[in-house]
Design a protein around this motif. Structure first.
Motif, PDB file in Angstrom:
ATOM      1  N   VAL A  47      20.828  67.724 -28.757  1.00  0.00           N
ATOM      2  CA  VAL A  47      21.101  67.546 -30.178  1.00  0.00           C
ATOM      3  C   VAL A  47      22.280  66.591 -30.333  1.00  0.00           C
ATOM      4  O   VAL A  47      23.341  66.799 -29.718  1.00  0.00           O
ATOM      5  N   PHE A  48      22.062  65.553 -31.116  1.00  0.00           N
ATOM      6  CA  PHE A  48      23.149  64.632 -31.455  1.00  0.00           C
ATOM      7  C   PHE A  48      23.660  65.038 -32.828  1.00  0.00           C
ATOM      8  O   PHE A  48      22.944  64.947 -33.823  1.00  0.00           O
TER       9      PHE A  48
ATOM     10  N   THR B 112      20.562  65.381 -35.171  1.00  0.00           N
ATOM     11  CA  THR B 112      19.277  64.816 -34.789  1.00  0.00           C
ATOM     12  C   THR B 112      18.862  65.372 -33.436  1.00  0.00           C
ATOM     13  O   THR B 112      19.677  65.409 -32.494  1.00  0.00           O
ATOM     14  N   LEU B 113      17.612  65.809 -33.336  1.00  0.00           N
ATOM     15  CA  LEU B 113      17.085  66.329 -32.080  1.00  0.00           C
ATOM     16  C   LEU B 113      16.641  65.149 -31.217  1.00  0.00           C
ATOM     17  O   LEU B 113      15.841  64.315 -31.634  1.00  0.00           O
ATOM     18  N   THR B 114      17.185  65.043 -30.019  1.00  0.00           N
ATOM     19  CA  THR B 114      16.839  63.969 -29.085  1.00  0.00           C
ATOM     20  C   THR B 114      16.274  64.572 -27.805  1.00  0.00           C
ATOM     21  O   THR B 114      16.277  65.801 -27.617  1.00  0.00           O
ATOM     22  N   ARG B 115      15.822  63.714 -26.896  1.00  0.00           N
ATOM     23  CA  ARG B 115      15.301  64.197 -25.618  1.00  0.00           C
ATOM     24  C   ARG B 115      16.378  64.868 -24.782  1.00  0.00           C
ATOM     25  O   ARG B 115      16.107  65.749 -23.974  1.00  0.00           O
ATOM     26  N   ASP B 116      17.611  64.434 -24.977  1.00  0.00           N
ATOM     27  CA  ASP B 116      18.716  64.988 -24.194  1.00  0.00           C
ATOM     28  C   ASP B 116      19.343  66.221 -24.840  1.00  0.00           C
ATOM     29  O   ASP B 116      20.223  66.837 -24.241  1.00  0.00           O
TER      30      ASP B 116
END
Length: 530
Positions: free
Chosen positions: A157-158, A151-155
């Motif tokens: 990639v999770f 999942t692409l997050t603000r921080d």
């Protein structure tokens, strides 16, 4: 792949399938579809109890799949759909053809050649880069580490990474010598440590039922599914034939008949074997360690499994190596139990309509009248992975086909663009999901629907319409783990059982109803004996 159409036989032709000891089926070679009906997925719940060394009370478990994941340290979808699953430990699939051999004994804990990084839990507490993570997992090449989700997050990639390393090395410490001695017997006669042959009940309580056979830790799903199909479609076939062997009340044997050669094809007539009531039971247990009955106190599935092993291997004693039944042909098993003519159809060459016609041609009142089975795609294939993830279908596994049903269900005329909770506030539908509406209104009779139309807002009929949806009724021989997803139905399967109408709960005892199109996609083929 070619498709074999079910043959329409005249009354005189069908009469040739009667069970007479002097008759034989015409010799012939198995078709490609029949070869693909070879399956061998054991019941992972029974296998988990064997590996854990104790009986796990699955009925009381709040999250049985979670317990299964904990025992095998693997996501559930990989347990039922991957060729690297522990349920296939010791088996190799090559072009649909299985080979099975006893794995080497695992190295003892603490030996110099034991790599704790591959058999234990990796320590990721000090990892600061991807290279550190790979090193902790025992891998150097990123392409060797599976990604289960990202999942692409603000921080950044999770990502969820799969377990790396040699899975079979980790399984070796689950399948120690104690487990291997049960599943891969070495010596003549079968007396694994911690088990004994005991008489644990009656042949059957009242009669044989389709839900009685429950598979155990042996990979003979092909035979258990066939037994269930025979008990459902031809209830007089499985009978208790006994003779006394001494003057004692418990001195008798069962005579069980099977048709054809050990593979169920080719020339040959009826052959018989005799077995006692004694079935294999674990220390402190009271139920067969392998096939058993859903009904307490019954032993007929275990007796038939034992007899099948004795017949297939030509064993002279009363202790056949039942685990060696692993992997076999489910169509052939239908022939072996009934003496009927085999047929097998690969789904890749069929349309939805042809598949439904096939099931209907062997059914009456929605119920199959000849034993019918289906089989999934081989473990490790893309089709098997998709079926496991999307519908909970087990790879390299045989299922019973019980019949078909049609329901009139509400489907959207056009794509929904309105807020359903505002349109029909009393329903309090949480989201404008057509599946939710279909499930709330589906399964009603035509009379009920006619009455419902008086009470429902006109907007419903402007945006929805009733359409027939056809389902195939299937049973998992594990007695659990039915198919899942939006293509399955809830409620009951209403079928004509010879002289009365039976309601079979869907979602219980491994029984489920799957839309014809989904059934064609998720299963590799359908066949049986008529």
């Amino acid at each position: 792949m070619t498709t074999t159409s079910p043959a329409r036989r005249s009354a005189s032709s069908r009469s040739r399938t009667k069970h007479t000891s002097s008759e034989a089926v015409r010799p012939r070679a198995a078709t490609d579809e029949e070869a693909l009906a070879t399956t061998g997925a054991p019941n992972p719940y029974a296998l988990a109890s064997l590996v854990a060394g104790r009986r796990i009370d699955w009925d009381s478990a709040r999250d049985p799949q979670g317990v299964l994941e904990d025992v095998f340290d693997l996501p559930y979808a990989d347990i039922i759909g991957s060729a690297d699953s522990p349920i296939f430990y010791g088996s190799t699939l090559a072009k649909g053809r299985p080979t099975r051999s006893r794995p080497a004994a695992p190295p003892a804990r603490g030996d110099d050649d034991t790599d704790d990084k591959e058999t234990g839990t990796p320590d990721l507490s000090q990892a600061s880069t991807l290279a550190d993570v790979l090193a902790a997992l025992g891998e150097k090449n990123p392409s060797d580490v599976p990604v289960r989700g990202a999942t692409l997050t603000r921080d950044g990639v999770f990502a969820q990474l799969g377990r790396a390393g040699d899975l079979k090395l980790r399984y070796a410490h689950l399948f120690d010598d104690r487990v291997l001695d049960v599943l891969f017997p070495l010596e003549p006669g079968y007396h694994p440590p911690g088990y004994s042959w005991q008489d644990t009940g009656r042949f059957y309580n009242e009669t044989t039922e389709f839900f009685d056979p429950v598979q155990g830790s042996v990979a003979d799903c092909y035979f258990i599914a066939a037994m269930s199909s025979v008990a459902w479609a031809k209830p007089f076939t499985i009978a208790d034939r006994t003779r006394a062997t001494a003057s004692g009340q418990d001195s008798f044997t069962h005579q069980v008949s099977f048709f054809g050669g050990s593979g169920g094809y080719g020339s040959g007539g009826w052959g018989t074997v005799e077995v006692s009531d004694r079935v294999l039971v674990g220390s402190g247990g009271s139920v067969s360690a392998f096939a058993h009955s859903f009904e307490s106190g019954e032993i007929w599935p275990a007796v038939y499994e034992k007899a099948f092993a004795k017949w297939r291997f030509g064993t002279s004693d009363d202790f056949p190596k039942i685990p060696d039944l692993a992997w076999g042909n489910t169509v052939a098993s239908c022939v072996s139990l009934t003496g009927g003519h085999a047929y097998a159809n690969g789904h890749s060459g069929m349309s939805d309509a042809q598949l439904l016609t096939l099931v209907k041609s062997h059914s009456l009142g929605g119920r199959t009248t000849t034993p019918m089975v289906c089989w999934s795609y081989g473990a490790g294939s893309d089709e098997a992975t998709r079926a496991a993830n999307e519908a909970g279908i087990v790879a390299s596994h045989a299922y019973s086909v019980l019949g078909w049903m049609r329901r009139y269900e509400w489907v959207p005329r056009l794509r929904l663009t309105v807020d359903i909770p505002r349109m029909i506030p009393e329903w309090r539908v949480p989201t404008p999901d057509p599946v939710l509406v279909r499930d709330q209104l589906g399964g009603a009779t035509l009379d009920e629907l006619a009455r419902m139309r008086i009470d429902l807002p006109d907007e419903v009929f402007q945006r929805y319409e009733l359409r027939p949806v056809d389902y195939i009724i299937v049973r998992n021989p594990w007695g659990s783990t039915p198919g899942t997803g939006s293509t399955t139905a809830s409620g009951d399967f209403h079928a004509r059982d010879v002289s009365w109408w039976r309601d079979v709960p869907l979602g219980a005892n491994g029984v489920f109803a799957m839309e014809v199109g989904a059934f064609r996609r998720y299963f590799a083929g359908t066949g049986g004996a008529d």
